[in-house]
Design an enzyme around this catalytic site. Sequence first.
Site, PDB file in Angstrom:
ATOM      1  N   LEU A 138       0.872  -1.169   0.000  1.00 25.23           N
ATOM      2  CA  LEU A 138       0.000   0.000   0.000  1.00 25.23           C
ATOM      3  C   LEU A 138       0.909   1.217   0.000  1.00 25.23           C
ATOM      4  O   LEU A 138       1.920   1.235   0.696  1.00 25.23           O
ATOM      5  CB  LEU A 138      -0.897   0.032   1.242  1.00 25.23           C
ATOM      6  CG  LEU A 138      -2.052  -0.969   1.345  1.00 25.23           C
ATOM      7  CD1 LEU A 138      -2.771  -0.789   2.678  1.00 25.23           C
ATOM      8  CD2 LEU A 138      -3.029  -0.816   0.191  1.00 25.23           C
ATOM      9  N   ASP A 139       0.538   2.220  -0.759  1.00 16.41           N
ATOM     10  CA  ASP A 139       1.307   3.462  -0.734  1.00 16.41           C
ATOM     11  C   ASP A 139       1.375   3.998   0.691  1.00 16.41           C
ATOM     12  O   ASP A 139       0.443   3.800   1.485  1.00 16.41           O
ATOM     13  CB  ASP A 139       0.645   4.526  -1.619  1.00 16.41           C
ATOM     14  CG  ASP A 139       0.700   4.164  -3.088  1.00 16.41           C
ATOM     15  OD1 ASP A 139       1.581   3.385  -3.466  1.00 16.41           O
ATOM     16  OD2 ASP A 139      -0.149   4.664  -3.844  1.00 16.41           O
ATOM     17  N   ARG A 140       2.442   4.688   0.979  1.00 20.92           N
ATOM     18  CA  ARG A 140       2.633   5.251   2.317  1.00 20.92           C
ATOM     19  C   ARG A 140       1.416   6.021   2.833  1.00 20.92           C
ATOM     20  O   ARG A 140       0.996   5.828   3.979  1.00 20.92           O
ATOM     21  CB  ARG A 140       3.871   6.146   2.310  1.00 20.92           C
ATOM     22  CG  ARG A 140       4.167   6.794   3.641  1.00 20.92           C
ATOM     23  CD  ARG A 140       5.396   7.663   3.533  1.00 20.92           C
ATOM     24  NE  ARG A 140       5.809   8.178   4.818  1.00 20.92           N
ATOM     25  CZ  ARG A 140       7.003   8.684   5.068  1.00 20.92           C
ATOM     26  NH1 ARG A 140       7.903   8.702   4.111  1.00 20.92           N
ATOM     27  NH2 ARG A 140       7.306   9.137   6.252  1.00 20.92           N
TER      28      ARG A 140
END
Length: 238
Positions: free
Chosen positions: A53-55
């Site tokens: 998951l993106d930050r």
Amino acid sequence: MLEVVFHDEYFVAVNKPAGMLVHRSWLDKHETQFVMQTLRDQIGQHVFPLHRLDRPTSGVLIFALSSEVASQVMPMFANHEMNKTYHAIVRGWIEESGRLDYDLKVELDKIADKHAEQEKEPQQAITDYRPIEKVEIPRSTGRFPTTRYCLMELKPLTGRKHQLRRHMAHLRHPIVGDTTHGDGKHNKLFREVYDSHRLLLHASQLEFIHPYSKEYISIDAKVDQTWLRIYEEFGWKI
């Protein structure tokens, strides 16, 4: 402590907080907290990421508990046998459900990908979207005295980098809090009025057929306090 939302002898899944990196990266040398290391210390064993998951994105993040399981299960993600559902708050109103089939060029990082081939062909990217709630608030972000927002359910059928953020921006309904593909005026409004300092994109659910037990598995992750506060402000159902 990370919130564990699923745990058996093969997998463990957590509700990743927004702003937390999945694993250590030389691009973020100053960071000290990572999901992988925190979870390893929390459950007392190594974990192996199956996706990312993106930050700035929160929600369901699943790991294998052995490298053997990871190598066997990774193709399930590659073949899109893991069904993901996200929720997002976007600018404007989307009145109808739809499917966006819009190819995306590979996004390269200036540092990490500086030696990568720069001109790759766009890759197919498909997202199903459905409006759930909408609101019109008495605040201006431009020409009009009011501003509209919409709560969306998003289902990516492919797994391109920043796919949901880029697809919503392509539809002219960028996700609130997106500092790369979004709209600064709306991001600023949410920071100042709703104390929302995050990307409003949440991985709500992960569904799949368990590769070992053959059971149907549905893993859900609840939204955080920022979302709950906005839901209450807008009168939206949780």
